[in-house]
Enzyme design. Structure first.
Site, PDB file in Angstrom:
ATOM      1  N   ASN A 105     -13.281   6.065   3.906  1.00  0.00           N
ATOM      2  CA  ASN A 105     -14.066   5.204   2.991  1.00  0.00           C
ATOM      3  C   ASN A 105     -15.406   5.843   2.626  1.00  0.00           C
ATOM      4  O   ASN A 105     -16.163   6.238   3.518  1.00  0.00           O
ATOM      5  CB  ASN A 105     -14.341   3.853   3.643  1.00  0.00           C
ATOM      6  CG  ASN A 105     -13.065   3.053   3.872  1.00  0.00           C
ATOM      7  OD1 ASN A 105     -12.225   3.449   4.680  1.00  0.00           O
ATOM      8  ND2 ASN A 105     -12.906   1.975   3.151  1.00  0.00           N
ATOM      9  N   ARG A 153       0.822  -1.213   0.000  1.00  0.00           N
ATOM     10  CA  ARG A 153       0.000   0.000   0.000  1.00  0.00           C
ATOM     11  C   ARG A 153       0.853   1.259   0.000  1.00  0.00           C
ATOM     12  O   ARG A 153       0.323   2.369  -0.117  1.00  0.00           O
ATOM     13  CB  ARG A 153      -0.938   0.009   1.220  1.00  0.00           C
ATOM     14  CG  ARG A 153      -1.854  -1.197   1.299  1.00  0.00           C
ATOM     15  CD  ARG A 153      -2.611  -1.250   2.606  1.00  0.00           C
ATOM     16  NE  ARG A 153      -3.821  -0.469   2.570  1.00  0.00           N
ATOM     17  CZ  ARG A 153      -5.055  -0.975   2.493  1.00  0.00           C
ATOM     18  NH1 ARG A 153      -5.252  -2.270   2.440  1.00  0.00           N
ATOM     19  NH2 ARG A 153      -6.097  -0.185   2.474  1.00  0.00           N
ATOM     20  N   PHE A 192     -18.994  -6.866  -2.244  1.00  0.00           N
ATOM     21  CA  PHE A 192     -20.092  -7.496  -1.508  1.00  0.00           C
ATOM     22  C   PHE A 192     -21.428  -7.322  -2.237  1.00  0.00           C
ATOM     23  O   PHE A 192     -22.218  -8.260  -2.337  1.00  0.00           O
ATOM     24  CB  PHE A 192     -20.204  -6.920  -0.086  1.00  0.00           C
ATOM     25  CG  PHE A 192     -19.028  -7.239   0.814  1.00  0.00           C
ATOM     26  CD1 PHE A 192     -18.112  -8.237   0.480  1.00  0.00           C
ATOM     27  CD2 PHE A 192     -18.827  -6.543   2.006  1.00  0.00           C
ATOM     28  CE1 PHE A 192     -17.027  -8.529   1.305  1.00  0.00           C
ATOM     29  CE2 PHE A 192     -17.748  -6.827   2.836  1.00  0.00           C
ATOM     30  CZ  PHE A 192     -16.852  -7.817   2.487  1.00  0.00           C
ATOM     31  N   ASP A 241      -3.179  -4.625   5.781  1.00  0.00           N
ATOM     32  CA  ASP A 241      -4.573  -4.153   5.809  1.00  0.00           C
ATOM     33  C   ASP A 241      -4.829  -3.484   7.172  1.00  0.00           C
ATOM     34  O   ASP A 241      -4.659  -4.127   8.213  1.00  0.00           O
ATOM     35  CB  ASP A 241      -5.480  -5.374   5.639  1.00  0.00           C
ATOM     36  CG  ASP A 241      -6.890  -5.011   5.233  1.00  0.00           C
ATOM     37  OD1 ASP A 241      -7.243  -5.226   4.062  1.00  0.00           O
ATOM     38  OD2 ASP A 241      -7.653  -4.519   6.098  1.00  0.00           O
ATOM     39  N   PRO A 242      -5.211  -2.198   7.177  1.00  0.00           N
ATOM     40  CA  PRO A 242      -5.422  -1.535   8.472  1.00  0.00           C
ATOM     41  C   PRO A 242      -6.476  -2.265   9.317  1.00  0.00           C
ATOM     42  O   PRO A 242      -7.514  -2.662   8.805  1.00  0.00           O
ATOM     43  CB  PRO A 242      -5.908  -0.136   8.077  1.00  0.00           C
ATOM     44  CG  PRO A 242      -5.337   0.085   6.705  1.00  0.00           C
ATOM     45  CD  PRO A 242      -5.376  -1.267   6.048  1.00  0.00           C
ATOM     46  N   TYR A 301       0.489   4.101  -2.703  1.00  0.00           N
ATOM     47  CA  TYR A 301      -0.630   5.040  -2.559  1.00  0.00           C
ATOM     48  C   TYR A 301      -0.399   5.942  -1.349  1.00  0.00           C
ATOM     49  O   TYR A 301      -0.468   7.168  -1.447  1.00  0.00           O
ATOM     50  CB  TYR A 301      -1.921   4.245  -2.400  1.00  0.00           C
ATOM     51  CG  TYR A 301      -3.183   5.065  -2.337  1.00  0.00           C
ATOM     52  CD1 TYR A 301      -3.663   5.726  -3.468  1.00  0.00           C
ATOM     53  CD2 TYR A 301      -3.940   5.143  -1.169  1.00  0.00           C
ATOM     54  CE1 TYR A 301      -4.853   6.456  -3.424  1.00  0.00           C
ATOM     55  CE2 TYR A 301      -5.128   5.859  -1.122  1.00  0.00           C
ATOM     56  CZ  TYR A 301      -5.575   6.512  -2.244  1.00  0.00           C
ATOM     57  OH  TYR A 301      -6.758   7.222  -2.194  1.00  0.00           O
ATOM     58  N   ASP A 355     -10.589 -12.554   9.395  1.00  0.00           N
ATOM     59  CA  ASP A 355     -11.784 -13.009  10.126  1.00  0.00           C
ATOM     60  C   ASP A 355     -12.881 -11.945  10.099  1.00  0.00           C
ATOM     61  O   ASP A 355     -13.925 -12.107  10.727  1.00  0.00           O
ATOM     62  CB  ASP A 355     -11.420 -13.394  11.574  1.00  0.00           C
ATOM     63  CG  ASP A 355     -10.866 -12.200  12.368  1.00  0.00           C
ATOM     64  OD1 ASP A 355     -10.817 -11.068  11.822  1.00  0.00           O
ATOM     65  OD2 ASP A 355     -10.478 -12.394  13.533  1.00  0.00           O
ATOM     66  N   ARG A 394     -12.984  -3.163  -4.029  1.00  0.00           N
ATOM     67  CA  ARG A 394     -13.204  -2.693  -2.671  1.00  0.00           C
ATOM     68  C   ARG A 394     -14.362  -3.469  -2.033  1.00  0.00           C
ATOM     69  O   ARG A 394     -15.164  -4.091  -2.720  1.00  0.00           O
ATOM     70  CB  ARG A 394     -13.507  -1.197  -2.668  1.00  0.00           C
ATOM     71  CG  ARG A 394     -12.233  -0.405  -2.836  1.00  0.00           C
ATOM     72  CD  ARG A 394     -12.444   1.049  -2.599  1.00  0.00           C
ATOM     73  NE  ARG A 394     -12.838   1.726  -3.814  1.00  0.00           N
ATOM     74  CZ  ARG A 394     -12.694   3.030  -3.990  1.00  0.00           C
ATOM     75  NH1 ARG A 394     -12.181   3.782  -3.058  1.00  0.00           N
ATOM     76  NH2 ARG A 394     -13.072   3.581  -5.115  1.00  0.00           N
ATOM     77  N   ARG A 410     -10.298   1.720  11.461  1.00  0.00           N
ATOM     78  CA  ARG A 410     -10.294   3.045  10.828  1.00  0.00           C
ATOM     79  C   ARG A 410     -11.596   3.768  11.170  1.00  0.00           C
ATOM     80  O   ARG A 410     -12.680   3.237  10.952  1.00  0.00           O
ATOM     81  CB  ARG A 410     -10.158   2.922   9.311  1.00  0.00           C
ATOM     82  CG  ARG A 410     -10.076   4.281   8.641  1.00  0.00           C
ATOM     83  CD  ARG A 410      -9.972   4.173   7.149  1.00  0.00           C
ATOM     84  NE  ARG A 410      -8.700   3.619   6.733  1.00  0.00           N
ATOM     85  CZ  ARG A 410      -8.535   3.003   5.558  1.00  0.00           C
ATOM     86  NH1 ARG A 410      -9.552   2.836   4.751  1.00  0.00           N
ATOM     87  NH2 ARG A 410      -7.356   2.545   5.215  1.00  0.00           N
TER      88      ARG A 410
HETATM   89  N1  UDP Z   1     -12.342  -6.503   2.110  1.00  0.00           N
HETATM   90  C1  UDP Z   1     -12.947  -7.740   2.228  1.00  0.00           C
HETATM   91  N2  UDP Z   1     -13.400  -8.351   1.088  1.00  0.00           N
HETATM   92  C2  UDP Z   1     -13.284  -7.798  -0.152  1.00  0.00           C
HETATM   93  C3  UDP Z   1     -12.687  -6.532  -0.256  1.00  0.00           C
HETATM   94  C4  UDP Z   1     -12.213  -5.908   0.898  1.00  0.00           C
HETATM   95  O1  UDP Z   1     -13.070  -8.284   3.330  1.00  0.00           O
HETATM   96  O2  UDP Z   1     -13.715  -8.438  -1.135  1.00  0.00           O
HETATM   97  C5  UDP Z   1     -11.847  -5.850   3.339  1.00  0.00           C
HETATM   98  C6  UDP Z   1     -10.415  -5.352   3.257  1.00  0.00           C
HETATM   99  O3  UDP Z   1      -9.504  -6.348   3.625  1.00  0.00           O
HETATM  100  C7  UDP Z   1     -10.450  -4.193   4.238  1.00  0.00           C
HETATM  101  C8  UDP Z   1     -11.883  -3.682   4.160  1.00  0.00           C
HETATM  102  O4  UDP Z   1     -12.650  -4.724   3.573  1.00  0.00           O
HETATM  103  O5  UDP Z   1     -10.219  -4.651   5.537  1.00  0.00           O
HETATM  104  C9  UDP Z   1     -12.040  -2.437   3.284  1.00  0.00           C
HETATM  105  O6  UDP Z   1     -11.354  -2.690   2.094  1.00  0.00           O
HETATM  106  P1  UDP Z   1     -11.450  -1.750   0.828  1.00  0.00           P
HETATM  107  O7  UDP Z   1     -10.710  -2.443  -0.264  1.00  0.00           O
HETATM  108  O8  UDP Z   1     -12.869  -1.396   0.578  1.00  0.00           O
HETATM  109  O9  UDP Z   1     -10.701  -0.417   1.201  1.00  0.00           O
HETATM  110  P2  UDP Z   1      -9.616   0.027   2.293  1.00  0.00           P
HETATM  111  O10 UDP Z   1     -10.432   0.612   3.384  1.00  0.00           O
HETATM  112  O11 UDP Z   1      -8.834  -1.176   2.777  1.00  0.00           O
HETATM  113  O12 UDP Z   1      -8.784   0.990   1.581  1.00  0.00           O
END
Ligand code: UDP
Length: 312
Positions: free
Chosen positions: A175, A143, A192, A273-274, A146, A207, A187, A277
């Protein structure tokens, strides 16, 4: 009529900003290189005489004829999958692109607002995140391309403010969701929604205990407008402080879409992955009189209509 340049105009946020600034009576010049944006997002604006579109990569010298009053720099790949696929372009648009646009702002005596991000806080050790927190970023992680481009963006923007007296504004965007997100941008929300509509597994990474705080696009755009029109040059968080785990978020989307074939499945957590947030928006409340108005339930309902029309 104010003349306003919006970079990343064909993207999710850029296109909503074009709509808003046209509504405010601006002449809008939209610029994009369509690396991740789509002309579908701004096709409805092409008939308007107050709207012009330039196909251009802002990491190369930017030329705009005539006067400019405002510049909004929103060009960049913005989803983790996009910037992993396009690391060099991501670094260039955040660094060289910002430099070019600051130079343009200086030459035109325009006010410039740059789109920074909650990613400047990295995997934060302070929660919720306040603007005076310096962050916990891995510069050489996936990351980093970015996060560090956006951190450089903030630094060079402050330098132009301090040394060239350019009128600058810095927003740290958390977000955000709404119509015109790319269905396959990877994302959480687009993934989802499209998985739930298609009756597939909703891919929760890890998890699902990591948290995010999701802001509806109309609220974000209002915050951007207010910040641009304010006289505050230091960074301001704009986002919705309502925090949720990613697992709960997937469950909310499952329930809203109501497709019995869809269910949650688990995939490995991406590197760096944070874990948490959430914006502290005390500054936005005090300085801009801004806070989000659309709660997640209402915002997700509106956004579902868009995804139903896009997902095949
Ligand atoms: N995430 C997930 N499944 C996905 C895409 C993302 O569980 O199909 C998780 C990702 O690991 C993160 C959170 O959802 O913890 C938000 O991810 P996103 O890519 O939307 O943006 P971020 O906030 O990480 O920049």
């Amino acid at each position: 009529m104010p003349r306003t340049l919006i970079t990343g105009a064909a993207g999710f946020l850029g296109s909503h900003l074009c709509d808003r600034f046209l509504k405010e009576g601006h002449h809008v010049i939209g610029m994009d290189n369509l690396l991740t944006g789509s002309l579908d997002n701004i096709a409805h604006l092409f008939p308007l005489k107050e709207f012009e579109y330039y196909h251009h990569d802002v990491s190369k010298f930017v030329h705009v004829p005539g006067e400019l009053d405002y510049i909004l720099h929103f060009a960049s790949p913005a989803s983790p999958i996009d910037y992993l696929k396009m690391p060099i372009q991501t670094l260039k648009v955040g660094a060289l692109g910002t430099h070019n646009l600051l130079g343009l702002a200086k030459a035109k005596q325009a006010r410039i607002l740059v789109a920074s991000t909650s990613e400047v806080y990295g995997d934060p050790l302070i929660h919720p995140q306040k603007e005076d927190y310096w962050g916990n970023v891995n510069p050489v992680g996936p990351r980093g391309v970015y996060d560090e481009a956006k951190r450089f963006m903030e630094a060079i923007t402050m330098a132009y403010h301090n040394f060239h007296n350019v009128e600058t504004r810095i927003i740290r965007i958390f977000n955000t969701y709404g119509s015109r997100m790319r269905v396959d941008d990877g994302r959480a929300l687009p993934a989802f929604f499209s998985q739930a509509i298609r009756g597939e597994g909703l891919t929760v990474f890890g998890d699902g205990s990591q948290t995010r705080s999701f802001c509806f696009v109309d609220d974000l755009v209002e915050g951007i407008y207010r910040l641009l029109m304010s006289d505050h040059h230091l960074p301001i968080n704009i986002g919705n402080p309502s925090e949720i785990t990613i697992k709960e978020f997937a469950e909310e989307i499952l329930e809203l879409v109501g497709n019995p074939a869809a269910k949650i499945i688990y995939k490995p957590l991406p590197k760096d992955d944070p874990k948490v947030r959430k914006p502290d928006i005390t500054k936005a409340r005090k300085i801009l009189g801004w806070e989000p108005k659309v709660d997640r339930k209402e915002g997700l309902k509106k956004t579902l209509e868009y995804f139903r029309s896009k997902v095949v």
